[in-house]
Design an enzyme around this catalytic site. Structure first.
Site, short mmCIF file in Angstrom:
data_model
loop_
_atom_site.label_atom_id
_atom_site.label_comp_id
_atom_site.label_asym_id
_atom_site.label_seq_id
_atom_site.Cartn_x
_atom_site.Cartn_y
_atom_site.Cartn_z
N ASP A 159 -21.89 -3.93 11.12
CA ASP A 159 -22.01 -4.13 9.61
C ASP A 159 -23.36 -4.65 9.32
O ASP A 159 -24.24 -5.24 10.25
CB ASP A 159 -20.98 -5.34 9.26
N TYR A 192 -18.40 -8.70 22.13
CA TYR A 192 -19.28 -9.27 21.26
C TYR A 192 -19.22 -10.43 21.37
O TYR A 192 -18.49 -11.33 22.03
CB TYR A 192 -18.31 -8.84 19.91
#
Length: 267
Positions: free
Chosen positions: A52, A110
Site C-alpha cells: 500500500d 513482513y
C-alpha cells in the site's frame, strides 16, 4: 525470450504503493520506465505482491520477460542508474519462463516497527509508528500465538478485499524488542519489531493485526480475544488499521531456484 527475477528495496514514503495505479507515481511505474529507457521495450513487471501507499520493502521481488541480451550481472547497475534514489535493485537472476514471482513464492515475511520510547527517532520517523504509552509486550506475544496456523482471516482483512478466499497460513509470528544502547537499563520501551511469516497476506492484514495487538498491549483487549476475533470472520470485530509507515515487506522465499534472489548476481 528470457525471464528475469529481481529483488529490490524501496522507501515507500512518497509512492502510492508498489502496483500501478490510475494516478501514477508507483514503484512499478518507475521500474517499467527504467527498463524502457534501458532496452526500448514496453514491459509489464509482475511483483511478488502489492504494498500500500507508504509501505516500504527490504526485499520485494518481481519478474518480467525480455528479448534483451544484456548479461544478467549488468542489470542491477544499469537500472539503478535510471531509478530514483529511494528505489534500488539489489540482485538479478535469470529463471525459467514458467517462473512467476507471486505464484512461485512459498513464504513471505513482513515486519512492523513500533517506537515505544517517549520521543520518536527523528531519523527513523518514516519507518516506525510512534507509541509512547506503555505496552504489555508479554500479552501481545500471547495474542500473536492465536494467529499461527491456517485460519480464515476475514476479520483481519480490508472490507474492500477482492480475494475469493481469506484463508491463509501463518507459519511464524514473533515480537523482538530492541532497547538499543540508550534505552538499555532505563524505563524506555525500545523499538518493537513484529514479524509475521506466511504463505500469503490479505489487503491491510498485517496492519489490522498490529492495530488489534496494540489494543492488547494497552490492556483494552485480552490476548485470548484474538481467537474469538478470528472466529467472528467480521472486520468490525478487530481493531483499527495501523499506519502504513511502520510496515515493511521483509523477505520473499522461493524453492527450486538455481540461485536465491538475494544472493544473485550483484555486480
Amino acid at each position: 525470450m528470457r525471464n528475469l527475477l529481481m529483488t529490490l528495496s524501496y522507501d515507500g514514503t512518497h509512492y502510492f504503493g508498489f502496483q500501478t495505479q490510475p494516478g501514477g507515481n508507483t514503484v512499478q511505474d518507475h521500474l517499467e520506465e527504467a527498463i524502457r529507457h534501458l532496452t526500448g521495450e514496453d514491459v509489464k513487471i509482475h511483483g511478488s505482491g502489492r504494498t500500500d501507499a507508504g509501505v516500504h520493502a527490504r526485499a520485494q521481488t518481481f519478474h518480467f520477460t525480455t528479448a534483451s541480451q544484456i548479461p544478467v550481472e549488468r542489470w542491477r547497475h544499469a537500472l539503478n542508474g535510471r531509478l530514483p534514489s529511494d528505489i534500488r535493485i539489489t540482485s538479478a537472476v535469470e529463471v525459467p519462463l514458467s517462473f512467476h514471482s507471486r505464484r512461485s513464492a512459498k513464504r513471505k515475511t513482513y515486519r512492523y516497527s513500533i517506537n515505544g520510547n517517549r520521543v520518536f527517532d527523528v531519523f527513523n520517523r518514516q519507518y516506525q509508528l510512534h507509541h509512547p504509552g506503555p505496552l504489555d509486550v508479554v500479552a501481545m506475544r500471547e495474542g500473536l500465538k492465536y494467529l499461527v496456523g491456517t485460519h480464515d482471516f476475514t476479520s483481519f482483512a480490508s472490507r474492500h478485499s477482492t480475494k475469493q478466499s481469506h484463508v491463509r497460513t501463518i507459519y511464524e509470528a514473533r515480537i523482538e524488542v530492541d532497547h538499543g544502547l540508550d534505552g538499555a537499563g532505563t524505563h524506555e520501551q525500545g523499538i518493537l519489531h513484529i514479524y509475521l511469516t506466511g504463505n500469503g497476506f490479505l489487503q491491510h492484514m498485517v496492519r489490522i493485526i498490529v492495530g488489534t495487538l496494540l489494543q492488547v498491549g494497552e490492556g483494552k483487549r485480552k490476548p485470548e480475544e484474538m481467537k474469538s476475533i478470528l472466529e467472528a470472520r467480521d472486520r468490525a470485530a478487530a481493531g483499527p488499521t495501523a499506519e502504513s509507515k511502520g510496515l515493511m515487506l521483509w523477505s520473499v522465499e522461493y524453492e527450486d531456484l538455481a540461485e536465491a534472489p538475494d544472493s544473485a548476481a550483484k555486480s
